[in-house]
Design an enzyme around this catalytic site. Structure first.
Site, short mmCIF file in Angstrom:
data_model
loop_
_atom_site.label_atom_id
_atom_site.label_comp_id
_atom_site.label_asym_id
_atom_site.label_seq_id
_atom_site.Cartn_x
_atom_site.Cartn_y
_atom_site.Cartn_z
CB SER A 288 24.58 10.37 -24.05
OG SER A 288 24.55 8.95 -23.97
CD GLU B 139 15.02 2.79 -22.86
OE1 GLU B 139 14.21 2.97 -21.94
OE2 GLU B 139 16.13 3.35 -22.91
CG HIS C 116 11.78 5.83 -24.77
ND1 HIS C 116 12.75 4.86 -24.89
CD2 HIS C 116 12.40 6.93 -24.28
CE1 HIS C 116 13.91 5.37 -24.49
NE2 HIS C 116 13.72 6.61 -24.11
N GLY D 227 21.99 6.13 -23.35
CA GLY D 227 22.69 5.38 -22.31
C GLY D 227 24.08 4.93 -22.68
CD GLU E 38 14.94 9.94 -26.11
OE1 GLU E 38 15.40 10.54 -25.12
OE2 GLU E 38 14.36 8.85 -26.02
N GLY F 180 17.66 10.78 -19.56
CA GLY F 180 17.52 9.54 -18.81
C GLY F 180 18.45 9.53 -17.61
CG ASN G 16 12.23 8.38 -19.66
OD1 ASN G 16 11.59 7.82 -18.78
ND2 ASN G 16 12.50 7.81 -20.84
CD1 TRP G 17 13.87 10.55 -13.19
CD2 TRP G 17 12.36 10.17 -11.58
NE1 TRP G 17 13.97 11.56 -12.27
CE2 TRP G 17 13.05 11.36 -11.27
CE3 TRP G 17 11.36 9.72 -10.71
CZ2 TRP G 17 12.78 12.11 -10.12
CZ3 TRP G 17 11.09 10.47 -9.57
CH2 TRP G 17 11.79 11.66 -9.28
CE LYS G 18 15.63 6.03 -20.51
NZ LYS G 18 16.70 5.65 -21.42
P1 13P Z 1 20.08 8.72 -21.41
O1 13P Z 1 20.03 10.20 -21.07
O2 13P Z 1 20.35 7.85 -20.23
O3 13P Z 1 20.97 8.47 -22.58
O4 13P Z 1 18.60 8.32 -21.88
C1 13P Z 1 17.96 9.07 -22.86
C2 13P Z 1 16.55 8.65 -22.96
O5 13P Z 1 16.24 7.56 -23.39
C3 13P Z 1 15.52 9.58 -22.47
O6 13P Z 1 14.25 9.18 -22.84
#
Ligand code: 13P
Length: 241
Positions: A203, A101, A99, A171, A165, A224, A12-14
């Site tokens: 993470s 977020e 997600h 993160g 998640e 992420g 997930n490149w966000k």
């Molecule tokens: P991180 O791997 O940066 O913790 O992010 C996880 C995430 O939100 C994947 O969708």
């Protein structure tokens, strides 16, 4: 007995990257060549504008592409939104829905449910995200919270993926204990049945991937930060294969 499901390693490149990132699958394939990836599915979910160009490069390398969100309707006056049908047309096979977020900025379980229905309508596989906050985990409510999210956001469709998640692990460099991941994935397994892949996200790094991916009922990862560097994404994928 847990059925053997092909692991899914999903990036997930966000909100990262530029158009040059359409070439990243070449780097990924150099780090982890196609011939060694038979028993594994690799997926990259970039920001929308990258999808078609990324698909052109990733497709021949047997790397799938997906989106990070979609709208529930096919078309209409929805400024700034993208339909699941257009994503499929642009080359996506998957779409992440719900997600944390996005849930944090107001997306409800009902919205997530409707987006998953839309994905299914467009022949995309929705990756439906669930997960508890730190407060909920500390109150002992994590499994109950996730069960409630599953009940409300998973529609009656055949093909989908769940991504567990924990919000507090995203993160932060913090991860649950392997026992906690196992308990949660076991609870999710009971709800979704044997044919659905359940990913862990939060993470995931090259250093902890083997341990996490060995937990029963963990059928892959949603990554992420560590998915932005192809060497580290390849290292995580190797741990799954
Ligand atoms: P991180 O791997 O940066 O913790 O992010 C996880 C995430 O939100 C994947 O969708």
């Amino acid at each position: 007995m847990t059925k053997k499901l092909i692991p899914l390693i999903a990036a997930n490149w966000k909100m990262h990257g530029d158009m040059s990132w359409a070439q990243k699958p070449v780097e990924l394939d150099a780090a982890f060549p196609i011939a060694e990836r038979e028993h594994l599915e690799l997926l990259i979910c970039p920001p929308f504008p990258l999808l078609p160009a990324l698909h052109v490069v990733a497709g021949p390398l047997n790397i799938r592409v997906g989106a990070q969100n979609c709208h529930s309707e096919i078309k209409g006056a929805h400024t700034g939104e993208v339909s699941a049908e257009l994503l499929a047309d642009a080359g996506a096979d998957y779409v992440i829905v719900g997600h944390s977020e996005r849930r944090a900025s107001g997306e409800t379980d009902q919205n997530v449910h409707d987006k998953a229905v839309a994905a299914n309508r467009a022949d995309l596989i929705p990756i439906i995200c669930v997960g508890e906050s730190l407060e909920q985990r500390e109150a002992g409510d994590a499994i109950k919270v996730v069960a409630d999210q599953l009940n409300k956001s998973v529609p009656d469709i055949e093909d989908y993926v769940i991504a567990y998640e924990p919000i507090w692990a995203i993160g932060t460099g913090k991860i649950p204990t392997m026992d906690d991941i196992s308990d949660m994935h076991h609870a999710i397994r009971k709800r979704v049945g044997q044919d659905i892949r359940i990913l862990y996200g939060g993470s995931v790094k090259p250093g902890n991937a083997s341990e996490i991916l060995a937990v029963p009922n963990v059928n892959g990862a949603l990554i992420g930060g560590a998915s932005l560097e192809m060497d580290s994404l390849a290292a995580i994928a190797k741990a799954a294969s």
